[in-house]
Enzyme design. Structure first.
Site, PDB file in Angstrom:
ATOM      1  N   ASN A  80     -38.295   7.343 -17.859  1.00  0.00           N
ATOM      2  CA  ASN A  80     -37.206   7.164 -18.815  1.00  0.00           C
ATOM      3  C   ASN A  80     -36.328   8.425 -18.893  1.00  0.00           C
ATOM      4  O   ASN A  80     -36.419   9.297 -18.040  1.00  0.00           O
ATOM      5  CB  ASN A  80     -37.722   6.735 -20.185  1.00  0.00           C
ATOM      6  CG  ASN A  80     -36.766   5.734 -20.840  1.00  0.00           C
ATOM      7  OD1 ASN A  80     -35.602   6.046 -21.049  1.00  0.00           O
ATOM      8  ND2 ASN A  80     -37.245   4.537 -21.122  1.00  0.00           N
ATOM      9  N   ARG A  81     -35.520   8.519 -19.942  1.00  0.00           N
ATOM     10  CA  ARG A  81     -34.457   9.535 -19.944  1.00  0.00           C
ATOM     11  C   ARG A  81     -34.819  10.811 -20.700  1.00  0.00           C
ATOM     12  O   ARG A  81     -35.567  10.757 -21.682  1.00  0.00           O
ATOM     13  CB  ARG A  81     -33.185   8.939 -20.550  1.00  0.00           C
ATOM     14  CG  ARG A  81     -32.590   7.865 -19.669  1.00  0.00           C
ATOM     15  CD  ARG A  81     -31.350   7.218 -20.266  1.00  0.00           C
ATOM     16  NE  ARG A  81     -30.726   6.324 -19.288  1.00  0.00           N
ATOM     17  CZ  ARG A  81     -31.154   5.080 -19.036  1.00  0.00           C
ATOM     18  NH1 ARG A  81     -32.164   4.562 -19.713  1.00  0.00           N
ATOM     19  NH2 ARG A  81     -30.563   4.356 -18.111  1.00  0.00           N
ATOM     20  N   HIS A 124     -36.193   9.050 -15.013  1.00  0.00           N
ATOM     21  CA  HIS A 124     -37.350   8.731 -14.164  1.00  0.00           C
ATOM     22  C   HIS A 124     -37.759   9.860 -13.211  1.00  0.00           C
ATOM     23  O   HIS A 124     -38.045   9.624 -12.024  1.00  0.00           O
ATOM     24  CB  HIS A 124     -37.074   7.459 -13.362  1.00  0.00           C
ATOM     25  CG  HIS A 124     -36.956   6.199 -14.191  1.00  0.00           C
ATOM     26  ND1 HIS A 124     -37.611   6.028 -15.392  1.00  0.00           N
ATOM     27  CD2 HIS A 124     -36.255   5.044 -13.978  1.00  0.00           C
ATOM     28  CE1 HIS A 124     -37.329   4.818 -15.874  1.00  0.00           C
ATOM     29  NE2 HIS A 124     -36.509   4.210 -15.049  1.00  0.00           N
ATOM     30  N   HIS A 174     -43.129   0.608 -12.903  1.00  0.00           N
ATOM     31  CA  HIS A 174     -41.806   0.028 -13.101  1.00  0.00           C
ATOM     32  C   HIS A 174     -41.656  -1.324 -12.401  1.00  0.00           C
ATOM     33  O   HIS A 174     -40.622  -1.620 -11.786  1.00  0.00           O
ATOM     34  CB  HIS A 174     -40.757   1.031 -12.600  1.00  0.00           C
ATOM     35  CG  HIS A 174     -39.421   0.909 -13.246  1.00  0.00           C
ATOM     36  ND1 HIS A 174     -38.608  -0.194 -13.075  1.00  0.00           N
ATOM     37  CD2 HIS A 174     -38.750   1.746 -14.067  1.00  0.00           C
ATOM     38  CE1 HIS A 174     -37.487  -0.004 -13.758  1.00  0.00           C
ATOM     39  NE2 HIS A 174     -37.544   1.159 -14.367  1.00  0.00           N
ATOM     40  N   TYR A 177     -40.791  -5.075 -11.626  1.00  0.00           N
ATOM     41  CA  TYR A 177     -39.790  -6.037 -12.075  1.00  0.00           C
ATOM     42  C   TYR A 177     -40.450  -7.411 -11.995  1.00  0.00           C
ATOM     43  O   TYR A 177     -40.709  -7.915 -10.903  1.00  0.00           O
ATOM     44  CB  TYR A 177     -38.581  -6.027 -11.129  1.00  0.00           C
ATOM     45  CG  TYR A 177     -37.600  -4.897 -11.333  1.00  0.00           C
ATOM     46  CD1 TYR A 177     -37.944  -3.572 -11.072  1.00  0.00           C
ATOM     47  CD2 TYR A 177     -36.295  -5.173 -11.750  1.00  0.00           C
ATOM     48  CE1 TYR A 177     -37.026  -2.552 -11.234  1.00  0.00           C
ATOM     49  CE2 TYR A 177     -35.364  -4.148 -11.909  1.00  0.00           C
ATOM     50  CZ  TYR A 177     -35.738  -2.843 -11.649  1.00  0.00           C
ATOM     51  OH  TYR A 177     -34.824  -1.827 -11.801  1.00  0.00           O
ATOM     52  N   ASP A 186     -32.546  -2.920 -23.203  1.00  0.00           N
ATOM     53  CA  ASP A 186     -32.968  -1.739 -22.448  1.00  0.00           C
ATOM     54  C   ASP A 186     -33.453  -0.755 -23.515  1.00  0.00           C
ATOM     55  O   ASP A 186     -32.840   0.282 -23.747  1.00  0.00           O
ATOM     56  CB  ASP A 186     -31.789  -1.192 -21.627  1.00  0.00           C
ATOM     57  CG  ASP A 186     -32.250  -0.215 -20.549  1.00  0.00           C
ATOM     58  OD1 ASP A 186     -33.463   0.090 -20.512  1.00  0.00           O
ATOM     59  OD2 ASP A 186     -31.404   0.242 -19.759  1.00  0.00           O
ATOM     60  N   GLN A 190     -41.019  -0.093 -22.778  1.00  0.00           N
ATOM     61  CA  GLN A 190     -39.582  -0.269 -22.551  1.00  0.00           C
ATOM     62  C   GLN A 190     -39.349  -1.683 -22.059  1.00  0.00           C
ATOM     63  O   GLN A 190     -39.925  -2.105 -21.058  1.00  0.00           O
ATOM     64  CB  GLN A 190     -39.097   0.739 -21.497  1.00  0.00           C
ATOM     65  CG  GLN A 190     -37.607   0.682 -21.177  1.00  0.00           C
ATOM     66  CD  GLN A 190     -36.755   1.522 -22.130  1.00  0.00           C
ATOM     67  OE1 GLN A 190     -37.286   2.278 -22.942  1.00  0.00           O
ATOM     68  NE2 GLN A 190     -35.449   1.405 -22.036  1.00  0.00           N
ATOM     69  N   GLU A 235     -42.295  -1.523 -19.392  1.00  0.00           N
ATOM     70  CA  GLU A 235     -42.838  -0.238 -18.945  1.00  0.00           C
ATOM     71  C   GLU A 235     -43.599   0.431 -20.084  1.00  0.00           C
ATOM     72  O   GLU A 235     -42.996   0.910 -21.041  1.00  0.00           O
ATOM     73  CB  GLU A 235     -41.687   0.660 -18.487  1.00  0.00           C
ATOM     74  CG  GLU A 235     -40.816   0.040 -17.421  1.00  0.00           C
ATOM     75  CD  GLU A 235     -39.367   0.518 -17.480  1.00  0.00           C
ATOM     76  OE1 GLU A 235     -39.135   1.741 -17.531  1.00  0.00           O
ATOM     77  OE2 GLU A 235     -38.455  -0.328 -17.500  1.00  0.00           O
TER      78      GLU A 235
HETATM   79  C1  BGC Z   1     -34.239   1.953 -17.637  1.00  0.00           C
HETATM   80  C2  BGC Z   1     -32.922   1.357 -17.247  1.00  0.00           C
HETATM   81  C3  BGC Z   1     -32.662   1.688 -15.814  1.00  0.00           C
HETATM   82  C4  BGC Z   1     -33.791   1.178 -14.975  1.00  0.00           C
HETATM   83  C5  BGC Z   1     -33.603   1.655 -13.562  1.00  0.00           C
HETATM   84  C6  BGC Z   1     -35.301   1.371 -16.762  1.00  0.00           C
HETATM   85  O1  BGC Z   1     -36.519   1.951 -17.060  1.00  0.00           O
HETATM   86  O2  BGC Z   1     -34.540   1.732 -18.980  1.00  0.00           O
HETATM   87  O3  BGC Z   1     -31.889   1.858 -18.049  1.00  0.00           O
HETATM   88  O4  BGC Z   1     -31.459   1.171 -15.376  1.00  0.00           O
HETATM   89  O5  BGC Z   1     -35.001   1.676 -15.421  1.00  0.00           O
HETATM   90  O6  BGC Z   1     -33.951   0.737 -12.669  1.00  0.00           O
END
Ligand code: BGC
Length: 378
Positions: free
Chosen positions: A111-112, A137, A211, A213, A277, A315, A343
């Site tokens: 995350n950020r 990330h 991560h 999907y 998000d 997340q 996540e």
């Molecule tokens: C984030 C998204 C981001 C994505 C990247 C996620 O964990 O919250 O904002 O675009 O990851 O693939």
């Protein structure tokens, strides 16, 4: 390219047989397999391997050493037909060309981090701004882009592989030599269990996650997937995805306390590109203990995914940046909201918010996390 190099199943299945009662060893012998195959080479010539875990019910998980990444997860639908429920690519080249973190082990800090800056023990650290204006990330070459070493785990009763990577002091701007181990186990209860362990020689922030999907139908939109998240609160974010610092009660749009179709209110979350998000603060009786975080159900396939985690947050990301340009397995175009990520994590930008659960790992401490993905049908 995906030529079988070695089948290590026997090594796993017979592990420990000499020291255990034969009934237990015999039971273990029926419990799935692990297969190792070559999966190509990185641009600098490092060999990448794929490990395929199969449990006694035929569920199959494939993890590659590049990014300790879950590339395939085959689970049955209501008719017993196996289908792959994670997005990804068929070959290493397509992963090397860049992708939006499909199935990777994410970090050092998932995350950020706001403006890529933090102060730890009085010293300021500066990280890459790879998600302008923030750090995302783990940076430009996070642990998702490293080749991990792998070992079939002999201590588990079920098929398991442990992936290890040591991130040197200063890598991507982070302090401390961080040793990480991520063990994937596919249990006979149809659970993909991911256990994380990390140690450091210097204080450093750590927040690891997977991560993947998910698309329980195997393709198409996820707006009809019905989601439940065990969280009464979430951390609102600014326009750049950084938490404001508040912990707010979920409102009508954000709440997934009751099972709700993801698409039911998604358009109310406007912005660029809009959609979920957000980090949810999980309801926990005891912090650090494994508990149910989220449940997803897809009615056409009947598939159900439940996620249990020791982490305080999760997340929810609804594939808002997917736009059809990413062409994945079997030539499938991944369109807007064709997948969701859940996540398990500590809250985003925790290192800059002292009111959030701590993410600093110190020398002589152990970072641990367990997250379980349990599959079933309804
Ligand atoms: C984030 C998204 C981001 C994505 C990247 C996620 O964990 O919250 O904002 O675009 O990851 O693939």
């Amino acid at each position: 390219m995906k030529k079988t190099m070695a089948c290590v199943a026997a090594g796993f299945l017979l592990a420990g047989a000499a020291t255990e009662p034969s009934a237990i060893a015999a039971k273990k012998r029926n419990k799935g397999s692990v297969k190792k195959e070559a999966f190509g080479k990185t641009k600098d010539g490092k060999a990448v391997e794929a490990y395929t875990l199969v449990n006694k019910n035929g569920l199959k998980a494939r993890i590659i050493t590049y990014g300790a990444m879950l590339t395939e997860m085959h689970v049955p639908d209501k008719d017993g037909l196996l289908g792959d429920v994670v997005l990804g690519h068929d070959n290493l080249e397509n992963y090397l060309d860049g992708h939006p973190y499909f199935g990777v082990t994410t970090g050092r800090v998932a995350n950020r981090i706001a403006k890529g800056k933090f102060i730890l023990d009085g010293k300021e650290y500066t990280l890459a701004l790879n998600n302008d204006p923030n750090h995302l990330h783990g940076g430009t070459e996070g642990i998702d882009k490293k080749v991990w070493s792998a070992r079939v785990s002999r201590s588990k009763a079920n098929p398991a592989v442990a992936f290890s990577y040591t991130s040197p002091d200063g890598e991507e701007g982070y302090p401390g030599r961080l040793k990480m181990k991520v063990t994937y186990t596919l249990t006979d209860d149809d659970e993909l269990q991911i256990e994380y362990l990390a140690t450091t020689d210097k204080a450093t922030p750590v927040n690891l996650t997977n991560h993947a999907y998910w698309n329980l139908a195997g393709k198409g939109t996820i707006l009809d997937h019905v989601l439940q998240i065990n969280a009464d609160h979430y951390t609102p974010v600014d326009a750049t995805g950084i938490p404001t610092g508040e912990i707010l009660k979920v409102d009508d749009v954000m709440s997934f306390i009751k099972p709700t179709a993801i698409g039911a209110r998604i358009d109310k979350i406007t912005g660029e590109p809009g959609g979920y998000d957000h980090n949810y603060c999980l309801n926990k009786k005891e912090s650090g203990k494994l508990s149910l975080a989220a449940r997803v159900e897809e009615s056409t396939s009947g598939r159900v995914l439940e996620i249990f985690t020791t982490e305080p947050g999760i997340q929810l990301y609804t594939g808002n940046f997917l736009d059809g340009t990413e062409v994945g397995k079997g030539g499938q175009k991944y369109e807007f909201r064709n997948a969701l990520c859940l996540e398990a994590q500590h809250f985003p930008d925790s290192i800059n918010h002292s009111q959030f659960p701590n993410t600093v790992l110190r020398k002589n401490q152990k970072y641990t996390q367990t997250t379980i993905h349990k599959f079933s049908v309804r």
